[in-house]
Design a protein around this motif. Structure first.
Motif, mmCIF file in Angstrom:
data_model
loop_
_atom_site.group_PDB
_atom_site.id
_atom_site.type_symbol
_atom_site.label_atom_id
_atom_site.label_comp_id
_atom_site.label_asym_id
_atom_site.label_seq_id
_atom_site.Cartn_x
_atom_site.Cartn_y
_atom_site.Cartn_z
ATOM 1 N N ILE A 58 0.549 5.590 0.179
ATOM 2 C CA ILE A 58 -0.460 5.669 1.561
ATOM 3 C C ILE A 58 0.511 5.684 2.634
ATOM 4 O O ILE A 58 1.747 5.045 2.835
ATOM 5 N N THR A 68 -7.946 4.391 2.493
ATOM 6 C CA THR A 68 -8.480 5.679 1.567
ATOM 7 C C THR A 68 -9.752 6.144 1.969
ATOM 8 O O THR A 68 -10.221 7.320 1.378
ATOM 9 N N LYS A 119 -6.880 -1.369 1.195
ATOM 10 C CA LYS A 119 -6.712 -0.230 0.509
ATOM 11 C C LYS A 119 -7.985 1.015 0.608
ATOM 12 O O LYS A 119 -7.928 1.990 0.931
ATOM 13 N N ARG A 120 -9.008 -0.052 0.584
ATOM 14 C CA ARG A 120 -10.618 0.500 0.802
ATOM 15 C C ARG A 120 -10.265 1.290 2.428
ATOM 16 O O ARG A 120 -10.635 2.653 2.335
ATOM 17 N N LEU A 139 0.737 -1.161 -0.043
ATOM 18 C CA LEU A 139 -0.006 0.084 0.120
ATOM 19 C C LEU A 139 0.938 1.349 0.011
ATOM 20 O O LEU A 139 0.534 2.286 -0.620
ATOM 21 N N ALA A 154 -1.499 2.821 6.535
ATOM 22 C CA ALA A 154 -1.164 1.336 5.884
ATOM 23 C C ALA A 154 -0.968 0.015 6.592
ATOM 24 O O ALA A 154 -1.789 -0.691 6.385
ATOM 25 N N ASP A 170 0.593 2.519 -3.885
ATOM 26 C CA ASP A 170 -0.549 3.496 -3.552
ATOM 27 C C ASP A 170 -0.101 4.955 -2.835
ATOM 28 O O ASP A 170 -0.902 5.865 -2.975
#
Length: 387
Positions: A184, A208, A204-205, A178, A189, A182
């Protein structure tokens, strides 16, 4: 734990599985026509299957940069078909279409690859429709089937496939992905990876989406607030409402876009008060499909909520046992402590079993609200801990 390059980058914590699949790409003697990838939710079954498909099409065995790799990973490669059912099951008509497709030679790539992401959702008739294709394999066609476990797949299918088992990846590996992929924050994370119990997509959801974190927290707090029958009924209704809201939010925009696209394809006027019979029948079929999809999504959301709820009872049990492993819900340490102090280990185990039973009932098509009500009644706080 190895960091693999190219298309394998996102397949984390699966050294043995990746090594087996890479060996098959490199050595034709290790290749077979059908593979069954199993592993718990979040282990990366679908990710591994797509990476394998890309590596099979890639002239360099999965570089991750060439046209073949990119088109497979973004699901636009002409010779790679991915079926990810959004309904409750995969029907026989869908299986027959795949069996027919398997007879065709690849058009531009090295292989024709057919990925079924939910092989556990094949009905018995659908599995029978695939059976001949698996029994009489066509040269240059390969099947990649994904399921939670061997037992979830009909025996005639699994007996004709080579099994590759994936495991739940470590929290640290998910957090690293992550952060690096991404962007993060590492602390966020790590929290998300632990809370999602190493499920990459859910992590991930959570990392974020603030509303997803709030829904999860609300679910967990139910564990300490079911004192009587009224609380139990309210908690069940709340769980069902959370799932309904998330399902509606997820599907509303997509459903509208699908309807607009269908109307355009049919050349229909969206503003017309009545539509021709052929348009009405197509719209009715679309609405039926969307309703089925929404039902499955809602059940999946409920199941995820129950997995979250299960985790706080698990944490309480860990605390009672001396806390030798990390808590999943370290951010709710006070609530975990309260739960551990209010129940015996036997009562905590019974609560976990009650949640597991609810999951099984919903999977068996018991109306979710009924299953949730039975569960929350069973989760009522005991009057006192036996001395």
């Amino acid at each position: 734990m190895t960091d693999y390059p190219g298309v394998w980058r996102d397949v984390i914590g699966q050294d043995q599985a990746v090594a087996t699949l890479r060996a098959a790409v490199a050595d034709p003697a290790r290749m077979t026509h059908a593979w069954l990838l199993t592993g718990p939710p979040g282990s990366g079954r679908s990710t591994a299957a797509r990476a394998f498909a890309a590596a099979l099409e890639c002239p360099q065995g999965g570089c991750g940069e060439c046209h073949e790799c990119r088109t497979v990973l973004d699901r636009s490669h002409a010779d790679v078909t991915v079926m990810a059912t959004e309904g409750l099951s995969i029907q026989v008509k869908d299986a027959r279409e795949l069996a027919g497709l398997a007879q065709r030679r690849p058009s531009i790539g090295r292989w024709r690859v057919i990925v079924i992401e939910d092989a556990d959702r094949l009905t018995e008739r659908a599995a029978d429709a695939l059976l001949k294709a698996l029994e009489e394999p066509v040269e240059r066609t390969v099947w990649l089937l994904c399921a939670p476990s061997l037992e979830d797949v009909i025996i005639t299918i699994r007996s004709r496939s080579r099994h590759v088992r994936l495991r739940t990846p470590p929290v640290e590996a998910v957090a690293k992905l992550l952060t690096e992929r991404d962007g993060i924050d590492p602390q966020v994370a790590t929290y998300a990876a632990r809370a999602a119990q190493s499920h990459v997509g859910l992590a991930k959801r959570l990392a974020t989406d603030q509303s997803a974190r709030e829904r999860r927290r609300k679910t967990l707090l139910l564990a300490g607030h079911i004192a009587n029958l009224g609380d139990a009924m309210t908690a069940a209704a709340d769980l069902a409402a959370i799932a309904g809201e998330e399902s509606s939010a997820s599907s509303a925009e997509r459903d509208g876009a699908e309807k607009e696209r269908l109307m355009a394809q049919l050349g229909a006027d969206p503003s017309a008060r009545t539509q021709p019979p052929h348009v009405r029948s197509q719209l009715a079929a679309l609405e039926k499909e969307q309703k089925t999809r929404a039902t499955r999504f809602s059940r999946d959301v409920i199941d995820r909520s129950l997995v979250d709820l299960l985790s706080i009872y698990r944490d309480a049990l860990v605390l009672q046992a001396g806390g030798t492993v990390e808590l999943i819900n370290a951010d709710l340490a006070d609530q975990v402590q309260h739960l551990a102090a209010g129940r015996t280990s036997e009562q905590l185990l019974l609560a976990m079993d009650t949640i597991g039973t609810a999951r099984e009932r919903i999977e068996a098509n018991v109306p979710p609200l009924l299953a949730l009500e039975a569960m929350t009644i069973g989760l009522q706080a005991p009057a006192s801990i036996p001395g």
